[in-house]
Design an enzyme around this catalytic site. Structure first.
Site: not given
Length: 579
Positions: A312-313
């Site tokens: 994530y990210c």
């Protein structure tokens, strides 16, 4: 004849209106004459932004619209002017002006005057000639921040709601707002939600599980199965190290982890340690090797050949590096599939965060980190500035000026639960990736002496982007599709960096777009895409099952603590609580 109400302002007389009409007409004539004179003066150099024809035209429009506002103020019955340049058109409608008080003649004039001047400022930045595009974007970002900060809604004596509330409460609202402001100043961070409404382990991050491994950098959480059978290939999730992992385990109805467990996945979550002085020497290699270590730990614990992985990210950025590292070592089969939630690997179009990454900013970050780690409140303030109107000035107005109570909001509680970062690692991340974009250049970065080349990665990949994402713009996330060589599915979700990801099917919110055609650009993808209402999570689990549908009993090592790794403590663990 009824007597005039002394409490109401006197209406302008016919002579007043005639006089001010003459004043405005004469002013317009003077502006026209000055513009014609400047345009026809061949002896003076034309200076872009000062006396070039386009600038003179904009100046004339500004004065024309300003005079129209004065006329509106003198004669409220006149039709409202439509300025050629407004902040609303250029930055979006400001929700703080939706109150009916702003439609009253005096406050309508205040609001429209602000929008007119703000629009003129922003338009002038756009019109500046011979300006480097990056510099123009920096100036526009700064101008937009200035415009938002100077809104009349942000000041007590130019906000009719604040004045009315202060009168109604006999000043108590101002005292309450002052207490709110002083409390935020003492903690060095803007408050967005009721501090006592949420607690990790009580009503956030409550999915049952155990910590089965702890290193100086991360804890590994294994979640308890809720189905009799589970997919043979487990799932390992790498959350951003700049935030707490429980963004994917908010309240039960919003939890991606709880939902994934319910879909028959054996789920592991990495919980990164918030940096302290002991992590002064942590660098790029350590985070990539930690992800590879977590993959190996899960494989050995469950006795499986491979895992599904989610990044994530920023953890998606290092997941891409992890895949390249494993590929270079001949170990690509350890990851059966990789999913990227709003993650960037090519930073050439990285959006507004790049405004904070130049030599001066990097030097300041170094100065803010004398003990070897960066206080998470700095990063929180940076992200707030990206959406200053919503995440700063909205709260200044509501909680400082109006003295309103903070609403309970789990997402905003998480947003304020900051994580410290190893300073050297953070600086190298900003310099090597955001500024210099080295990850997309084969061999420019390495891990433990192993050169990285993203173009060698053939792992099946699922890429999710948010259409309104202001942190990892969809156009930037899309660039990953041009790097990896294996099968890839790109999904564009409605909403932004958080809500576009945390969108449980039961909520029935937003939508997502898919396109199976071979296209080169995001615009082509969108043009031929199919829109599906609701969450993209069901699309993802279908894709995961297509990578392997074999199941095993949810017993033995599939239950946290019953395999070779003993349970160290209950989820959500210790690291998530450390400050």
């Amino acid at each position: 004849m009824a007597e005039a109400d002394p409490t109401q302002p006197a209406l302008p007389t016919l002579e007043d209106l005639q006089h001010w009409t003459w004043i405005m007409g004469r002013a317009q004539q003077m502006m026209m004459e000055a513009g014609l004179q400047a345009a026809g003066t061949s002896g003076l150099p034309v200076i872009p932004g000062v006396n070039d024809p386009a600038t003179l035209e904009r100046a004339g429009e500004f004065w024309r619209d300003s005079l129209a506002l004065w006329q509106r103020a003198l004669d409220p019955s006149a039709a409202a002017p439509e300025p050629a340049l407004t902040a609303t058109e250029l930055t979006g409608r400001d929700k703080r002006f939706k109150a009916p008080q702003w439609q009253e003649p005096m406050w309508d004039w205040v609001r429209r005057s602000y929008e007119l001047m703000a629009g003129a400022l922003l338009a002038q930045v756009d019109a500046m000639a011979d300006l480097d595009p990056k510099r123009r974007e920096q100036l526009r970002f700064a101008a937009r921040g200035f415009v938002d900060a100077m809104s009349p809604a942000n000041f007590a004596f130019t906000n009719p709601q604040v004045i009315q509330r202060a009168v109604e409460t006999k000043g108590e609202s101002l005292l309450k707002g002052l207490r709110n402001m002083l409390a935020d100043m003492s903690r060095g961070q803007l408050t967005h939600t009721d501090a006592g409404a949420f607690e990790v382990g009580r009503n956030l991050a409550t999915t049952p599980g155990k910590v089965v491994k702890r290193t100086p950098l991360y804890e590994l959480i294994q979640y308890s199965p809720t189905t009799e059978k589970v997919l043979e290939t487990p799932l390992v999730i790498f959350p951003p190290w700049i935030n707490r992992f429980y963004i994917l385990d908010l309240t039960p109805e919003k939890s991606f982890i709880r939902w994934a467990v319910g879909q028959g996945l054996t789920v592991f979550m990495v919980s990164w340690k918030s940096a302290d002085a002991t992590m002064r020497d942590v660098k790029w290699d350590d985070y990539v090797l930690a992800q590879a270590d977590a993959v190996d730990t899960v494989r050995e614990l469950l006795g499986v050949l491979s895992v599904h992985a989610i990044g994530y990210c920023v953890a998606g950025t290092t997941l891409a590096a992890t895949l390249a590292y494993l590929t270079a070592r001949g170990e690509a089969e350890k990851v059966a599939s990789a999913t990227f939630f709003t993650a960037q690997v090519d930073f050439s179009r990285a959006g507004e965060l790049t405004h904070f990454i130049d030599d001066d900013q990097l030097q300041m970050i170094g100065a803010l980190s004398p003990e070897g780690y960066l206080d998470g409140r700095y990063m929180a303030a940076t992200f707030n500035l990206l959406r200053g109107r919503d995440l700063i000035w909205n709260y200044v107005t509501n909680n400082y000026l109006l003295g309103e109570d903070y609403p309970p909001f789990d997402l905003l509680h998480w947003n304020g639960d900051t994580t410290n970062l190893p300073a050297n690692w953070h600086l190298s991340y900003l310099r090597d990736l955001y500024r210099d974009n080295l990850l997309v250049e084969p061999g420019r970065l390495s891990v433990a002496g192993v050169p990285l080349d993203l173009t060698t990665v053939a792992t099946p990949t699922y890429v999710q982007a948010g259409r309104e994402d202001h942190i990892a713009p969809a156009e930037s996330v899309w660039k990953l599709t041009h790097l990896f060589q294996g099968p890839l599915r790109f999904v564009l979700a409605g909403s932004g960096h958080i809500a576009g990801v945390v969108n449980p099917p039961a909520a029935g919110k937003y939508q997502y777009w898919t396109n199976d055609a071979r296209v080169r650009t995001l615009d082509e993808f969108v043009a031929g895409a199919t829109e599906t209402k609701g969450s993209w999570w069901p699309d993802w689990i279908t894709w995961i099952r297509d990578r392997g549908a074999d199941e095993v009993d949810a017993t033995g090592a599939r239950v946290p603590g019953e395999g070779s790794a003993p349970a160290l403590t209950d989820a959500p663990g210790e690291y998530v609580r450390q400050r």
